[in-house]
Design a protein around this motif. Structure first.
Motif, PDB file in Angstrom:
ATOM      1  N   ALA C  25      -7.405  -5.034  -5.387  1.00  0.00           N
ATOM      2  CA  ALA C  25      -6.384  -4.088  -4.973  1.00  0.00           C
ATOM      3  C   ALA C  25      -5.847  -3.302  -6.133  1.00  0.00           C
ATOM      4  N   TYR C  26      -5.419  -2.128  -5.779  1.00  0.00           N
ATOM      5  CA  TYR C  26      -4.744  -1.258  -6.725  1.00  0.00           C
ATOM      6  C   TYR C  26      -3.415  -0.905  -6.074  1.00  0.00           C
ATOM      7  N   PRO C  27      -2.337  -0.953  -6.808  1.00  0.00           N
ATOM      8  CA  PRO C  27      -1.031  -0.775  -6.156  1.00  0.00           C
ATOM      9  C   PRO C  27      -0.787   0.645  -5.663  1.00  0.00           C
ATOM     10  N   ILE C  28      -0.393   0.749  -4.419  1.00  0.00           N
ATOM     11  CA  ILE C  28       0.114   2.020  -3.911  1.00  0.00           C
ATOM     12  C   ILE C  28       1.067   1.696  -2.771  1.00  0.00           C
ATOM     13  N   SER C  29       2.201   2.333  -2.777  1.00  0.00           N
ATOM     14  CA  SER C  29       3.165   2.139  -1.691  1.00  0.00           C
ATOM     15  C   SER C  29       2.603   2.797  -0.439  1.00  0.00           C
ATOM     16  N   PRO C  30       2.808   2.206   0.709  1.00  0.00           N
ATOM     17  CA  PRO C  30       3.588   0.996   0.980  1.00  0.00           C
ATOM     18  C   PRO C  30       2.718  -0.238   1.213  1.00  0.00           C
ATOM     19  N   GLN C  31       1.564  -0.293   0.529  1.00  0.00           N
ATOM     20  CA  GLN C  31       0.661  -1.420   0.749  1.00  0.00           C
ATOM     21  C   GLN C  31       0.962  -2.571  -0.188  1.00  0.00           C
ATOM     22  N   THR C  32       1.752  -2.310  -1.234  1.00  0.00           N
ATOM     23  CA  THR C  32       1.872  -3.247  -2.353  1.00  0.00           C
ATOM     24  C   THR C  32       2.270  -4.658  -1.961  1.00  0.00           C
ATOM     25  N   HIS C  33       3.210  -4.764  -0.999  1.00  0.00           N
ATOM     26  CA  HIS C  33       3.685  -6.117  -0.694  1.00  0.00           C
ATOM     27  C   HIS C  33       2.584  -7.011  -0.127  1.00  0.00           C
ATOM     28  N   ILE C  34       1.632  -6.399   0.537  1.00  0.00           N
ATOM     29  CA  ILE C  34       0.544  -7.208   1.111  1.00  0.00           C
ATOM     30  C   ILE C  34      -0.258  -7.877   0.001  1.00  0.00           C
ATOM     31  N   VAL C  35      -0.747  -7.042  -0.932  1.00  0.00           N
ATOM     32  CA  VAL C  35      -1.606  -7.612  -1.973  1.00  0.00           C
ATOM     33  C   VAL C  35      -0.810  -8.455  -2.958  1.00  0.00           C
ATOM     34  N   GLU C  36       0.441  -8.095  -3.145  1.00  0.00           N
ATOM     35  CA  GLU C  36       1.282  -8.957  -3.987  1.00  0.00           C
ATOM     36  C   GLU C  36       1.337 -10.365  -3.372  1.00  0.00           C
ATOM     37  N   GLY C  37       1.512 -10.391  -2.066  1.00  0.00           N
ATOM     38  CA  GLY C  37       1.616 -11.674  -1.372  1.00  0.00           C
ATOM     39  C   GLY C  37       0.347 -12.492  -1.509  1.00  0.00           C
ATOM     40  N   ILE C  38      -0.773 -11.830  -1.317  1.00  0.00           N
ATOM     41  CA  ILE C  38      -2.037 -12.569  -1.422  1.00  0.00           C
ATOM     42  C   ILE C  38      -2.279 -12.987  -2.868  1.00  0.00           C
ATOM     43  N   GLY C  39      -1.987 -12.073  -3.787  1.00  0.00           N
ATOM     44  CA  GLY C  39      -2.150 -12.370  -5.204  1.00  0.00           C
ATOM     45  C   GLY C  39      -1.385 -13.620  -5.594  1.00  0.00           C
ATOM     46  N   GLU C  40      -0.193 -13.724  -5.071  1.00  0.00           N
ATOM     47  CA  GLU C  40       0.646 -14.881  -5.379  1.00  0.00           C
ATOM     48  C   GLU C  40       0.002 -16.164  -4.850  1.00  0.00           C
ATOM     49  N   MET C  41      -0.529 -16.046  -3.629  1.00  0.00           N
ATOM     50  CA  MET C  41      -1.152 -17.236  -3.031  1.00  0.00           C
ATOM     51  C   MET C  41      -2.386 -17.682  -3.818  1.00  0.00           C
ATOM     52  N   VAL C  42      -3.134 -16.687  -4.341  1.00  0.00           N
ATOM     53  CA  VAL C  42      -4.316 -17.029  -5.140  1.00  0.00           C
ATOM     54  C   VAL C  42      -3.874 -17.670  -6.453  1.00  0.00           C
ATOM     55  N   ASP C  49     -10.529 -20.861  -3.709  1.00  0.00           N
ATOM     56  CA  ASP C  49     -11.851 -20.249  -3.649  1.00  0.00           C
ATOM     57  C   ASP C  49     -11.774 -18.766  -3.316  1.00  0.00           C
ATOM     58  N   CYS C  50     -10.883 -18.118  -3.987  1.00  0.00           N
ATOM     59  CA  CYS C  50     -10.731 -16.679  -3.777  1.00  0.00           C
ATOM     60  C   CYS C  50     -10.486 -16.014  -5.120  1.00  0.00           C
ATOM     61  N   GLU C  51     -11.232 -14.945  -5.381  1.00  0.00           N
ATOM     62  CA  GLU C  51     -11.040 -14.168  -6.604  1.00  0.00           C
ATOM     63  C   GLU C  51     -10.134 -12.986  -6.294  1.00  0.00           C
ATOM     64  N   PHE C  52      -9.068 -12.862  -7.032  1.00  0.00           N
ATOM     65  CA  PHE C  52      -8.168 -11.723  -6.865  1.00  0.00           C
ATOM     66  C   PHE C  52      -8.341 -10.822  -8.079  1.00  0.00           C
ATOM     67  N   ILE C  53      -8.754  -9.598  -7.842  1.00  0.00           N
ATOM     68  CA  ILE C  53      -9.081  -8.714  -8.968  1.00  0.00           C
ATOM     69  C   ILE C  53      -8.160  -7.506  -8.979  1.00  0.00           C
ATOM     70  N   ASN C  54      -7.451  -7.356 -10.064  1.00  0.00           N
ATOM     71  CA  ASN C  54      -6.597  -6.181 -10.254  1.00  0.00           C
ATOM     72  C   ASN C  54      -7.469  -5.063 -10.814  1.00  0.00           C
ATOM     73  N   VAL C  55      -7.825  -4.118  -9.985  1.00  0.00           N
ATOM     74  CA  VAL C  55      -8.726  -3.062 -10.442  1.00  0.00           C
ATOM     75  C   VAL C  55      -7.939  -1.872 -10.979  1.00  0.00           C
ATOM     76  N   GLU C  56      -8.678  -0.909 -11.518  1.00  0.00           N
ATOM     77  CA  GLU C  56      -8.008   0.195 -12.196  1.00  0.00           C
ATOM     78  C   GLU C  56      -7.837   1.419 -11.296  1.00  0.00           C
ATOM     79  N   SER C  57      -8.331   1.353 -10.078  1.00  0.00           N
ATOM     80  CA  SER C  57      -8.164   2.484  -9.172  1.00  0.00           C
ATOM     81  C   SER C  57      -8.615   2.044  -7.785  1.00  0.00           C
ATOM     82  N   GLU C  58      -8.259   2.838  -6.782  1.00  0.00           N
ATOM     83  CA  GLU C  58      -8.729   2.531  -5.432  1.00  0.00           C
ATOM     84  C   GLU C  58     -10.239   2.705  -5.324  1.00  0.00           C
ATOM     85  N   PHE C  59     -10.754   3.663  -6.097  1.00  0.00           N
ATOM     86  CA  PHE C  59     -12.202   3.858  -6.100  1.00  0.00           C
ATOM     87  C   PHE C  59     -12.887   2.571  -6.571  1.00  0.00           C
TER      88      PHE C  59
END
Lengths: 338, 541, 417
Positions: C25-42, C49-59
């Motif tokens: 995921a790449y942060p953009i409002s108003p999606q941020t809380h979703i991936v923040e939540g999953i990121g926290e769980m990971v 058994d889940c890789e959470f990757i902070n990427v540099e863009s939506e692309f």
């Protein structure tokens, strides 16, 4: 190694592809009768294609280093187009092409999937290589490449640098050398060819990311190339190898001269061959027979406007200065360290 | 896998696309003739035996070498190795030390007791060879290999001919010579020593020989008319050298003047130096014009042999001689200057060349002798008399051991063919692998190995061998310097550099094959073949 | 288990219950809380058994998803608005390659002018990208649709977008019934890819396809979406069997049995519409509602059937096809071709403009009288618009329209040009 082998004879040394008197485990991957030929015959690359050669050298070496546990992601470009036009593919390994500019990220995804599968006990330790041309790497794919570097994802990215967008008809990329003629940098006007002071040398930028391994290589020195790929596959994290692959079409050289051109690029200092770990230069492949840059430029039609009746002496001197800078910066005249 | 249509494809399926149809020219493997082989008077396959030596397969190397020349240890000492002048490696750094590797192989063979196999089948033909020198013994070897019964007759007491009576032992130790002679005898060759052939036809008839090869050598020293007193001691070089082989060493006094500038002059001077005398060579021209090999002159000078260049002997007395200074004219010929000098001299040794004793040919019909006093032969080395062949110093050619050995081989092949009523046809020669056909990048920088030399004190006082041999590691090093000009050495470059995987590697010793289904004809294999063993040929389109 | 939580959190938990293997995921409002939540769980290890990757863009996010999905990992990402547009090339690629990625689009307007608030311009801009698009009406449905989406995507080997209104749903605290892991496991089997990068069975994925086969490849993508028209209702049934509630499906009607006027809409606005319709029903208006859950594939037959007894329909959509009008409306009109229905397009709520019951009531009453223009812009400030149009007619260098209009409504201080 016995004292005898301090001299690289063709029977035991490193200059030729094979060395019939070397212990089999010390021989090059390309000399092996059972090499994978990861890029199979029947591909549609031009005659004497440096990229086809470099890709087979590199991927075969990576296959060998990983015991054939390898997946490759490929950027759009010559390599992709000539290897996988429906209904045939030349690749003998699991391979994916997604887009022009996202190969490093696709590879990150593959590596992540492999990691999870392994963690779950559902898969082997498979390794990932991403590959692209200079356009797909230094220009359009640079964002994803930098992101992959910065996250230190477990990917070896290989750039096959032929200095331009050859697939679309030889346009200029950020890896096109100064003064070179391309379809978008014609030899016209007061500064003919590709302007000086532009472009970027991604190996140096990769080093700035302080990733575990950065190396350059050419198709003219197979053993060096294979050693670097093997070394890279023995490491984890983000790794980058930048391979110079002459393009007979784009450079205007004879098809049989592809390796010779790569050799001249290295021997003149135009293309420095070195390796770096965690941002620090660790070795350089020394120039064996120093040559002036003219020897490299002259056989190439893309530099033809520098020669002829009124040679562009100043321009050639500027290119020589670039080579001299490489020689200084990377210590290319030092004693051979490899 | 149930693959999505078109976007997902089966691995390696591009084999269906035969890119060979793009080709306008095709690469073809070939063997070119290495310049060393081309140069060798004995017709050795030098590149071929070096190939084996490179891998340390010395017996295989020696066996390959002795297919053409049975005298590796002798050659490795006395051959003037013109092959090395022709060697392409000389254009990179220095020529391969072919001669030193040859000697190493020859010495290994002696040390390890390697033998030649006797023929498995007898031809039933009898060949007489006159002269147990290099040419005769070489012919004996080749003829015996071909299954013929060979008898060698020699006037002298030992085998070796001029190798024994013309070459000092500090250059060719006698145990080496004996070993290589004996090895031929051991194949079942009959050698009769002290058996001068006075009439070839009579001897052939008496012995029931089907053919003969004459190789008696040039043992008669040429004389020059030098005004001299009765007491002056004037001898010829060959008799001096020959007497070194017997019990009675020549008595030449302290100051020995050697007259001549050839190799024999040098040999004599160096020999008498070792006997405690003070040799001085008198030669009418300059050092660079002297027919002796320069390295021999150099070695002689190192050992303390003195030389009077541009000098002729005008008169010889019993304790001194008079020499006249010469000057070279604009054509390079020496001209008298009228300037004289006196030299102390206990004896004068004439080293002015040798003649052949052709007495045994008297009354042979059809046989012709040239004005130089040697026998006329055809390209097949047969004299004007059918079934009688001649070689070595007896025929018009350079006079050295290697040429003589080559004659022996050539004569043997022609005699063999003649015995079967055929004509020997040499296989066509491949084109020579010129340096321009090579890609020298692939050859590592490796300076030539220098053979050890005996220290100078011992060179001046003993007959120990002057030049040492290579040991195993240095011989291997030297062998590996070979460029294998024009002959595939299985470096795998073609196999590796083909962008289309269109070269099939057939396995060790089997070389490679092109897969023309995929070869696009880029020519990279040709450009990157180190040794020039591939060429491009235009396709018929 | 019932719980009161933020919509984003509900989705995050639901996604986690689906046992995703790679999330990028790449942060953009108003999606941020979703991936923040999953990121926290990971990060906490709650989601194993889940890789959470902070990427540099939506692309990169979509590209990482392509790579991991092609390697057989269940893959999830989320985006919105500009982010979706930034990844478009990869969005098309994922569907073209047939990779069953699930992506939440927290619907948000597209700039310029930049605007972070809700409308449907982002996902509707991707209506032809080859992804399945499901629109959630409530947080509960958003949660449920994600569970269904993975199954749908993996059955068909097609990517699925779950669209939920930004802020209105993502940031709203509502009561949701959070399923148990056992329930989700019972519904959603482990991912078995149709094609995968496998060293033991190598393939080349992503070949270059020329004119000889390209049409067929595209048709097959269409055929798969047509299959989804059957599969989506089927999965809704299966879902009900496990979870005990109606969720998903292609369309959902509300009080439409005898309706003369049917209002058609997607997403959370359906709630307001239903409330309005309830009131109007009390007042005797024969009005009903048709909610479209599956925008892609578009259920032409089902929509036609739902409208066959009405006299008119009003499509109220949070999107504008500039230069023609409605996007959803155009699709609906295709469904009712030949049925002789009167149809009105209402563009509403762009960039987060509130859609009030008052405005809707007026709108629907007008529609009931057949007095609506074919295309209506709900609660458009005509004063501002007309002023700007006039200004542009008179002054060549009239300046940026957005700023000028904001000045007109008094949102920014006046400046003299």
């Amino acid at each position: 190694m016995s004292a005898l082998q301090t001299v690289k004879f063709y029977q035991t040394g490193t200059f030729t592809v094979g060395n019939r008197l070397l212990a089999p485990e010390d021989r090059s991957v390309q000399a092996n009768m059972q090499r994978t030929n990861s890029l199979n015959s029947g591909h549609r690359a031009c005659q004497g294609c440096g990229e086809a050669l470099g890709a087979r050298y590199a991927i075969d070496a990576a296959m060998n280093a990983t015991n054939r546990q390898l997946i490759a992601a490929n950027a759009t470009g010559c390599l992709e187009v000539f290897s996988t036009p429906y209904p045939e593919t030349s690749w003998q390994i699991p391979w994916i092409h997604s887009l022009f500019g996202n190969t490093a990220a696709v590879a990150t995804g593959i590596a992540a999937a492999i990691k999870v599968k392994k963690q779950k006990g559902q898969g082997q330790d498979v390794r990932v290589v991403a590959q692209g041309g200079d356009g797909g790497t230094t220009d359009i794919g640079f964002g994803c490449l930098s992101g992959m570097f910065e996250r230190n994802d477990d990917v070896l990215y290989i750039c096959y640098d032929n200095g331009g967008y050859m697939n679309t008809g030889v346009q200029r990329s950020s890896a096109t050398p100064s003064a070179a003629r391309t379809a978008t940098t014609m030899p016209l006007g007061p500064e003919p060819g590709n302007p000086f002071g532009q472009g970027k040398f991604v190996p140096a930028i990769a080093m700035a990311h302080e990733i575990p391994y950065v190396a350059t290589a050419t198709v003219a020195d197979l053993r060096d190339l294979e050693n670097k790929v093997t070394k890279a596959m023995g490491m984890r994290g983000a790794r980058y190898i930048h391979i110079l692959v002459p393009c007979p079409l784009g450079w205007g050289t004879a098809s049989q001269d592809t390796i010779r051109m790569a050799r001249l690029a290295k021997e003149t200092g135009v293309f420095p061959v070195f390796e770096a770990e965690y941002g620090e230069l660790t070795s350089a492949l020394a120039i064996r027979r120093p040559l002036p840059v003219e020897d490299y430029l002259k056989p190439q039609k893309r530099f033809a406007h520098l020669f002829g009746k009124n040679p562009a002496v100043e321009t050639i001197a500027r290119i020589q200065a670039q080579a001299d800078k490489n020689i200084r910066r990377y210590g290319l005249l030092a004693k051979e360290t490899v | 896998m149930d693959k999505p249509f078109a976007i997902t494809l089966n691995p390696g399926s591009s084999l269906a696309n035969h890119t060979g149809s793009w080709r306008t020219a095709r690469p073809v493997y070939l063997d070119r003739l290495p310049p060393c082989n081309n140069q060798c008077p004995a017709g050795e396959d030098i590149q071929g035996w070096l190939f084996h030596a490179e891998s340390g397969s010395y017996e295989a190397a020696w066996r390959h070498l002795t297919r053409d020349n049975p005298f590796a240890a002798i050659m490795g000492r006395v051959c003037y190795h013109t092959c090395e002048s022709a060697c392409n490696r000389g254009k990179i750094d220095e020529a391969v030390g072919i001669n030193s590797v040859e000697r190493f192989l020859g010495d290994e063979a002696i040390k390890r007791g390697w033998k030649f196999a006797a023929p498995t089948q007898e031809s039933g033909k009898k060949v007489l060879i006159v002269g147990a020198g290099p040419s005769g013994m070489s012919a004996a070897y080749h003829l015996r290999k071909l299954g013929h019964a060979v008898t060698v007759m020699d006037a002298g007491p030992y085998m070796g001919g001029m190798m024994r009576f013309g070459i000092p032992k500090y250059r060719l130790p006698r145990e080496v010579l004996d070993a290589e002679m004996q090895r031929i005898v051991d194949m079942g060759v009959t050698v009769k020593l002290n058996s001068k052939v006075d009439s070839i036809l009579d001897t052939m008839k008496a012995g029931g020989f089907d053919a003969a090869f004459l190789a008696v050598g040039a043992h008669i020293g040429k004389r020059a008319m030098i005004p001299s007193g009765d007491a002056a001691k004037i001898v010829d070089a060959i008799s001096v050298l020959r007497s070194m082989e017997g019990e009675d060493k020549p008595l030449l006094g302290r100051r020995v003047v050697v007259y001549g500038g050839g190799n024999t002059a040098i040999d004599v001077a160096r020999t008498v130096k070792r006997m405690g005398a003070e040799p001085i060579i008198v030669y009418r021209r300059t050092r660079d014009k002297a027919p002796a090999h320069d390295f021999e002159i150099e070695e002689a000078l190192q050992e303390g042999v003195m030389v009077k260049w541009l000098s002729t002997i005008k008169q010889a007395g019993d304790k001194e001689i008079t020499i006249e200074k010469m000057a070279l004219d604009d054509k390079g010929f020496p001209q008298p200057t009228g300037e004289f000098e006196t030299l102390e001299a206990d004896s004068v040794v004439l080293a002015l060349g040798q003649d052949v004793d052709l007495g045994l040919l008297n009354g042979v019909p059809g046989l012709e002798v040239t004005k130089d006093g040697v026998v006329k032969v055809g390209t097949d080395l047969m004299t004007g008399h059918p079934g009688i062949f001649a070689g070595g110093d007896m025929v018009p050619a350079d006079r050295n051991v290697t040429v003589a050995v080559g004659h022996g081989k050539k004569a043997a092949r022609n005699i063999d063919a003649w015995l079967r009523g055929e004509t020997y046809a040499a296989p066509p020669k491949h084109e020579v692998a010129r340096f321009e056909k090579l890609n020298p990048w692939y050859y590592a920088d490796a300076p030539k190995t220098v053979r050890p030399m005996l220290d100078i004190i011992r060179r001046q006082s003993t007959f120990e061998e002057v030049q040492g041999g290579l040991d195993e590691s240095t011989a291997l090093f030297e062998a590996r310097r070979c460029l294998s000009c024009g002959n595939c050495f299985e470096c795998d470059n073609c196999y590796g550099v083909c962008p289309d995987n269109a070269v099939i590697k057939l396995g060790p010793g089997k070389r490679f094959q092109f897969n023309y289904d995929y070869c696009k004809g880029c020519g990279m294999c040709v450009a990157e073949c180190p040794c020039g063993a591939i060429k491009m040929e235009a396709e018929d389109i | 288990m019932l719980k009161q939580c933020e919509g984003s959190h509900a989705v995050a938990e639901a996604v986690a219950l689906c046992r995703p293997e790679v999330i990028c995921a790449y942060p953009i409002s108003p999606q941020t809380h979703i991936v923040e939540g999953i990121g926290e769980m990971v990060k906490s290890g709650e989601l194993k058994d889940c890789e959470f990757i902070n990427v540099e863009s939506e692309f990169a996010a979509m590209s990482v998803a392509i790579g991991s999905s092609a390697t057989g990992a269940r893959t999830y990402t989320a985006t919105a608005s500009q982010g979706l547009l930034y990844m478009v090339e990869a969005v098309y690629n994922a569907s073209g390659l047939g990779l069953p990625i699930v992506m939440t689009v927290a619907n948000r307007a597209i700039g310029a002018p930049i605007n972070i608030w809700n409308d449907h311009s982002d996902s509707l801009s991707q209506r032809d990208c080859g992804w399945i698009q499901l629109f959630a009406e409530t947080n509960q449905e958003a949660l449920d649709l994600h569970i269904q989406a993975f199954k749908l995507a993996e059955e068909l080997s097609l990517p699925v977008m779950v669209c939920m209104d930004g802020f209105i749903l993502t940031h709203a605290y509502e009561r949701v019934d959070m399923p148990t892991q056992e329930q989700v496991d019972a519904f959603l089997p482990p991912y078995e890819p149709r094609q995968v990068l496998d060293v033991n069975d190598p393939v080349s994925i992503g070949a270059m396809v020329g004119p000889e086969a390209f049409m067929e490849v595209r048709y097959l993508a269409h055929a798969k979406q047509m299959q989804a028209l059957d599969l989506i209702p089927q999965l809704a049934q299966e879902f009900k069997a496990v979870f005990g509630r109606d969720s998903g499906g292609l369309i959902r009607s509300y009080r439409a049995e005898d309706a003369e006027t049917i209002v058609i809409a997607m997403g959370s606005v359906l709630g307001t519409i239903k409330d309005t319709v309830d009131e109007m029903r009390e007042a005797g208006h024969k009005i009903g509602v048709l909610g479209i859950t599956s925008f892609r594939p578009f259920p032409l037959v089902e929509v036609a059937a739902a409208l066959k007894n009405c006299k008119r329909f009003v499509v109220l959509e949070k999107s504008l096809a500039v230069g023609i009008g409605g996007i959803v409306a155009t699709n609906v009109r295709m469904a009712v071709t030949g049925m002789g229905l009167k149809g009105f397009t209402v563009v509403a709520g762009l960039g987060g403009r509130a859609i009030t019951m008052k405005s809707l009531t007026g709108l629907f009453e007008k529609a009931g009288r057949d007095e609506l223009e074919p295309v209506t812009f709900l609660d458009l400030d005509w004063n501002v618009v007309n002023k700007q149009l006039e200004r542009e007619k008179q002054v060549r260098r009239s300046g940026p329209a957005a700023e000028a209009m904001l000045r007109d409504v008094g949102a920014v201080a006046a400046r003299n040009y």
